[in-house]
Motif scaffolding. Structure first.
Motif, PDB file in Angstrom:
ATOM      1  N   VAL A 298       0.849  -1.190   0.000  1.00 13.29           N
ATOM      2  CA  VAL A 298       0.000   0.000   0.000  1.00 13.29           C
ATOM      3  C   VAL A 298       0.881   1.235   0.000  1.00 13.29           C
ATOM      4  CG1 VAL A 298      -1.857   1.236   1.195  1.00 13.29           C
ATOM      5  CG2 VAL A 298      -1.744  -1.263   1.319  1.00 13.29           C
ATOM      6  N   GLN A 299       0.732   2.039  -1.026  1.00 13.97           N
ATOM      7  CA  GLN A 299       1.479   3.298  -1.140  1.00 13.97           C
ATOM      8  C   GLN A 299       2.978   3.081  -0.915  1.00 13.97           C
ATOM      9  OE1 GLN A 299      -0.371   6.231   1.411  1.00 13.97           O
ATOM     10  NE2 GLN A 299      -2.213   6.340   0.176  1.00 13.97           N
ATOM     11  N   GLY A 300       3.516   2.030  -1.529  1.00 11.81           N
ATOM     12  CA  GLY A 300       4.938   1.765  -1.472  1.00 11.81           C
ATOM     13  C   GLY A 300       5.421   1.077  -0.213  1.00 11.81           C
ATOM     14  N   ALA A 301       4.514   0.722   0.698  1.00 10.48           N
ATOM     15  CA  ALA A 301       4.896   0.064   1.948  1.00 10.48           C
ATOM     16  C   ALA A 301       4.280  -1.326   2.019  1.00 10.48           C
ATOM     17  CB  ALA A 301       4.442   0.889   3.150  1.00 10.48           C
ATOM     18  N   GLN A 302       4.964  -2.229   2.737  1.00 11.67           N
ATOM     19  CA  GLN A 302       4.415  -3.549   2.992  1.00 11.67           C
ATOM     20  C   GLN A 302       3.702  -3.510   4.345  1.00 11.67           C
ATOM     21  OE1 GLN A 302       7.004  -7.023   1.610  1.00 11.67           O
ATOM     22  NE2 GLN A 302       8.553  -5.455   1.912  1.00 11.67           N
ATOM     23  N   LEU A 303       2.402  -3.752   4.319  1.00 14.06           N
ATOM     24  CA  LEU A 303       1.601  -3.742   5.536  1.00 14.06           C
ATOM     25  C   LEU A 303       1.089  -5.147   5.822  1.00 14.06           C
ATOM     26  CD1 LEU A 303      -0.544  -0.484   5.158  1.00 14.06           C
ATOM     27  CD2 LEU A 303       1.690  -0.780   6.247  1.00 14.06           C
ATOM     28  N   HIS A 304       1.190  -5.540   7.073  1.00 11.02           N
ATOM     29  CA  HIS A 304       0.713  -6.855   7.501  1.00 11.02           C
ATOM     30  C   HIS A 304      -0.763  -6.758   7.870  1.00 11.02           C
ATOM     31  CE1 HIS A 304       0.435 -10.049  10.828  1.00 11.02           C
ATOM     32  NE2 HIS A 304       0.405 -10.670   9.662  1.00 11.02           N
ATOM     33  N   LEU A 305      -1.543  -7.720   7.383  1.00  4.73           N
ATOM     34  CA  LEU A 305      -2.985  -7.706   7.601  1.00  4.73           C
ATOM     35  C   LEU A 305      -3.459  -9.094   7.994  1.00  4.73           C
ATOM     36  CD1 LEU A 305      -5.770  -6.199   7.263  1.00  4.73           C
ATOM     37  CD2 LEU A 305      -5.795  -7.122   4.927  1.00  4.73           C
ATOM     38  N   ARG A 306      -4.236  -9.159   9.067  1.00  8.32           N
ATOM     39  CA  ARG A 306      -4.971 -10.374   9.414  1.00  8.32           C
ATOM     40  C   ARG A 306      -6.401 -10.164   8.948  1.00  8.32           C
ATOM     41  NH1 ARG A 306      -1.547 -12.985  13.269  1.00  8.32           N
ATOM     42  NH2 ARG A 306      -0.101 -11.489  14.201  1.00  8.32           N
ATOM     43  N   GLN A 307      -6.900 -11.108   8.156  1.00  8.79           N
ATOM     44  CA  GLN A 307      -8.207 -10.924   7.534  1.00  8.79           C
ATOM     45  C   GLN A 307      -9.050 -12.177   7.704  1.00  8.79           C
ATOM     46  OE1 GLN A 307      -7.937  -9.622   3.490  1.00  8.79           O
ATOM     47  NE2 GLN A 307     -10.138  -9.449   3.194  1.00  8.79           N
ATOM     48  N   HIS A 308     -10.289 -12.004   8.184  1.00  8.34           N
ATOM     49  CA  HIS A 308     -11.252 -13.101   8.290  1.00  8.34           C
ATOM     50  C   HIS A 308     -12.424 -12.775   7.383  1.00  8.34           C
ATOM     51  CE1 HIS A 308     -10.048 -15.333  12.185  1.00  8.34           C
ATOM     52  NE2 HIS A 308      -9.008 -14.686  11.719  1.00  8.34           N
ATOM     53  N   ALA A 309     -12.698 -13.654   6.460  1.00  8.26           N
ATOM     54  CA  ALA A 309     -13.807 -13.434   5.534  1.00  8.26           C
ATOM     55  C   ALA A 309     -15.126 -13.893   6.145  1.00  8.26           C
ATOM     56  CB  ALA A 309     -13.551 -14.180   4.223  1.00  8.26           C
ATOM     57  N   ALA A 310     -16.203 -13.370   5.626  1.00  9.71           N
ATOM     58  CA  ALA A 310     -17.555 -13.790   6.015  1.00  9.71           C
ATOM     59  C   ALA A 310     -18.459 -13.551   4.823  1.00  9.71           C
ATOM     60  CB  ALA A 310     -18.047 -13.017   7.232  1.00  9.71           C
ATOM     61  N   GLU A 311     -19.510 -14.341   4.720  1.00 14.42           N
ATOM     62  CA  GLU A 311     -20.397 -14.238   3.561  1.00 14.42           C
ATOM     63  C   GLU A 311     -21.232 -12.970   3.574  1.00 14.42           C
ATOM     64  OE1 GLU A 311     -22.710 -17.759   3.260  1.00 14.42           O
ATOM     65  OE2 GLU A 311     -20.981 -19.075   2.885  1.00 14.42           O
ATOM     66  N   ALA A 312     -21.525 -12.451   4.736  1.00 13.49           N
ATOM     67  CA  ALA A 312     -22.386 -11.280   4.819  1.00 13.49           C
ATOM     68  C   ALA A 312     -21.915 -10.384   5.955  1.00 13.49           C
ATOM     69  CB  ALA A 312     -23.842 -11.706   5.044  1.00 13.49           C
ATOM     70  N   GLY A 313     -22.479  -9.170   5.979  1.00 12.41           N
ATOM     71  CA  GLY A 313     -22.171  -8.250   7.055  1.00 12.41           C
ATOM     72  C   GLY A 313     -21.292  -7.111   6.605  1.00 12.41           C
ATOM     73  N   ARG A 314     -21.397  -6.021   7.319  1.00 14.26           N
ATOM     74  CA  ARG A 314     -20.588  -4.837   7.027  1.00 14.26           C
ATOM     75  C   ARG A 314     -19.182  -5.066   7.575  1.00 14.26           C
ATOM     76  NH1 ARG A 314     -21.570   0.851   6.157  1.00 14.26           N
ATOM     77  NH2 ARG A 314     -20.213   2.185   7.422  1.00 14.26           N
ATOM     78  N   PRO A 315     -18.149  -4.841   6.775  1.00 16.81           N
ATOM     79  CA  PRO A 315     -16.782  -5.089   7.237  1.00 16.81           C
ATOM     80  C   PRO A 315     -16.442  -4.267   8.480  1.00 16.81           C
ATOM     81  CG  PRO A 315     -16.827  -4.766   4.865  1.00 16.81           C
ATOM     82  CD  PRO A 315     -18.180  -4.406   5.371  1.00 16.81           C
TER      83      PRO A 315
END
Length: 544
Positions: A298-315
């Motif tokens: 992102v914008q030239g930087a490496q950012l670490h992200l933990r992400q859990h997906a779900a079928e529905a719902g507002r992030p």
């Protein structure tokens, strides 16, 4: 001259996640680090080799940011690490690669080459030890004592002494004139090694035990691929060179003047290997990400992200406290998983994310805005812990429809800002005596019990606040040491902006554990369970 870019990534191997670094293009070369370090120590070698090869350096299981193979007390043998390496090659889509290993990594690499010869086009083993069964038993009995957090911080004094002793004695625990060595390391190197050992925790023993209990001598003459045993004259392990097998058509031995000569020597050896030049890498193999970690650019930087997906719902975007990392949110992520899409980044300069020029809440909010767009989640809510309240409010200014929830916000009243310096952390720059570790440990102990944290008295005590257990302090120490370059000035900026008055005026929903200052400073604060795992149900219901 522009140095090759070293990118970091995660790949799922079975039920584990493996963190690795990658640079360059071309035939694959896999690099294995020594213990208890991480692949970060191999970045200079990676940059040296990257112009000709695709260089990949994983964190050994249980070290750096790779999941362990089992419990810290498990009696794992060398074959467990060799087979884990084979599984990693499968996950990366590499049928075959050249292999370099240093010290512990050299021994794992050697066993892998002996056990999976068809998968190794060439092998460089830098610094191996060959010893008797009695010597191996003695090393296994003394080399890796348990490393368990101690509330008093005594384990930190042991850690620092252990790292300094290994530069003067081999083995490090035999402090005798006959065992003297001179291994040059800067204060920055020792400090980095301390963070590596903290990262590994008690798991640091696993690879040591597997390596020191392995009789490598029978495997060396049987290696079927071109092999070079390298060792620097300044390496304590040079004492084992007389026990190396005789050189042959496939096996060569190279003594180097010092460690600085290693990259060029590795390059020369690899250039002599025609099988490596013909190797094929499959860069299009999809990486199998689990619900855990990934690296975003992102914008030239490496950012670490933990992400859990779900079928529905507002992030929901979850922001860790300043000076912490998304690792502190793991119990919450596990409990809320599936309720709605979840994103928990490491803020810039925290955790595994690159340090950037974003040193204010507004600048970090801009970066997070870009991250949400890259993740395809421009419409999201935010939950922020501690002093990251300022970042959440700055993000809400960019996204007016954002619902903001603040957990245990850390703030000052506007009238308290002249005493801001008393609320900032102590100096955390590395000290040759290791006192910076204990300073950080003490700060974490007192930060949530007193305000200001350094004034321990009945007048400054925060009644009802629970002291963190030693394990939580250890997690916090690791995060704080990673973030120390940015934390003091970012915290100062956050406390100036997100005062109690600003939080009250923002309309944000506020939750806090019993005894937290928010209950006396703000109206309508909702009670929050003390344990993060117990908050999942309450916070999972946060909806627009």
């Amino acid at each position: 001259m522009n140095l090759p870019t070293v990118r970091r990534a995660f790949v799922t191997v079975g039920e584990r996640q493996v963190h690795y670094r990658q640079a360059g293009e071309g035939p694959p070369v896999l690099l294995l680090h020594q213990s208890p370090a991480s692949s970060a120590e191999l970045e200079p070698l990676m940059r040296h080799l990257a112009p000709r090869w695709c260089v990949i350096a994983p964190d050994t299981p249980g070290y750096g940011h790779s999941d362990p193979l089992g419990p810290a007390q498990a009696q794992l043998g060398i074959d467990a690490y060799a087979d884990a390496l084979a599984a990693l090659l499968d996950a990366l889509g590499l049928p075959r690669a050249a292999l370099f290993g240093s010290h512990t990594g050299a021994i794992i690499a050697t066993r892998f080459a002996a056990r999976h010869p068809g998968r190794v086009s060439a092998l460089v083993a830098n610094g191996i030890l060959l010893n008797s069964a009695e010597e191996r038993a003695e090393l296994c009995a003394n080399y890796f004592p348990p490393f368990v957090p101690d509330w008093a911080g005594g384990h930190l004094a042991w850690l620092w002494s252990r790292l300094r002793d290994q530069l003067v004695y081999y083995p490090w625990y035999q402090r005798q004139a006959a065992r003297r060595i001179e291994w040059a390391m800067t204060l920055a190197d020792i400090d980095h090694a301390a963070r590596d050992l903290l990262d590994a925790g008690d798991h640091y023993r696993s690879a040591y035990r597997a390596v020191l209990d392995y009789d490598i001598a029978p495997d060396l003459p049987r290696l079927a691929m071109p092999t070079c045993l390298m060792v620097a004259q300044t390496d304590a392990l040079v004492m084992y060179v007389p026990q190396y097998p005789a050189a042959s058509e496939r096996l060569s031995i190279e003594l180097l003047p010092d460690f600085d000569a290693l990259p060029a020597a590795v390059e020369r050896f690899l250039l002599r290997q025609p099988a490596l030049a013909a190797a094929v890498i499959r860069p299009d193999v999809p990486r199998r990400y689990g619900p855990g970690s990934k690296m975003l650019h992102v914008q030239g930087a490496q950012l670490h992200l933990r992400q859990h997906a779900a079928e529905a719902g507002r992030p929901l975007l979850l922001l860790h406290d300043l000076g912490s990392s998304s690792a502190a949110l793991l119990p919450l992520l596990a409990g809320m998983g599936g309720s709605r899409p979840l994103l928990a980044p490491d803020l810039p300069g925290h955790g595994l994310s690159d340090a950037t020029s974003a040193h204010t809440p507004e600048a970090i909010a801009e970066l997070l805005h870009a991250l949400l767009g890259q993740a395809g989640m421009r419409d999201a809510d935010v939950l922020a812990e501690g002093a990251s309240a300022a970042v959440a409010l700055a993000l809400a200014a960019r996204l007016p429809g954002l619902q903001v929830t603040l957990c245990n916000p850390r703030a000052l009243a506007a009238a308290e800002l002249p005493q801001l310096a008393q609320h900032l952390p102590p100096p955390l720059d590395a000290c040759s005596a290791g006192s910076h570790l204990l300073r950080a440990w003490t700060y974490l102990k007192d930060r949530d019990l007193y305000s200001p944290w350094g004034e321990r008295s009945a007048a400054t005590a925060l009644p009802g606040m629970q002291p963190p257990p030693a394990e939580a302090l250890q997690r916090g120490l690791i995060d704080l040491l990673r973030a120390r370059a940015i934390y003091p000035r970012l915290l100062a900026a956050a406390l100036r902006q997100a005062t109690w008055e600003a939080i009250a005026a923002s309309g944000a929903r506020v939750l806090a554990v019993p005894g937290h200052a928010a209950h006396t400073r703000l109206a309508g604060v909702q009670a929050l369970p003390v344990e993060r795992a117990g908050r999942a149900g309450l916070l999972g219901d946060l909806r627009r």
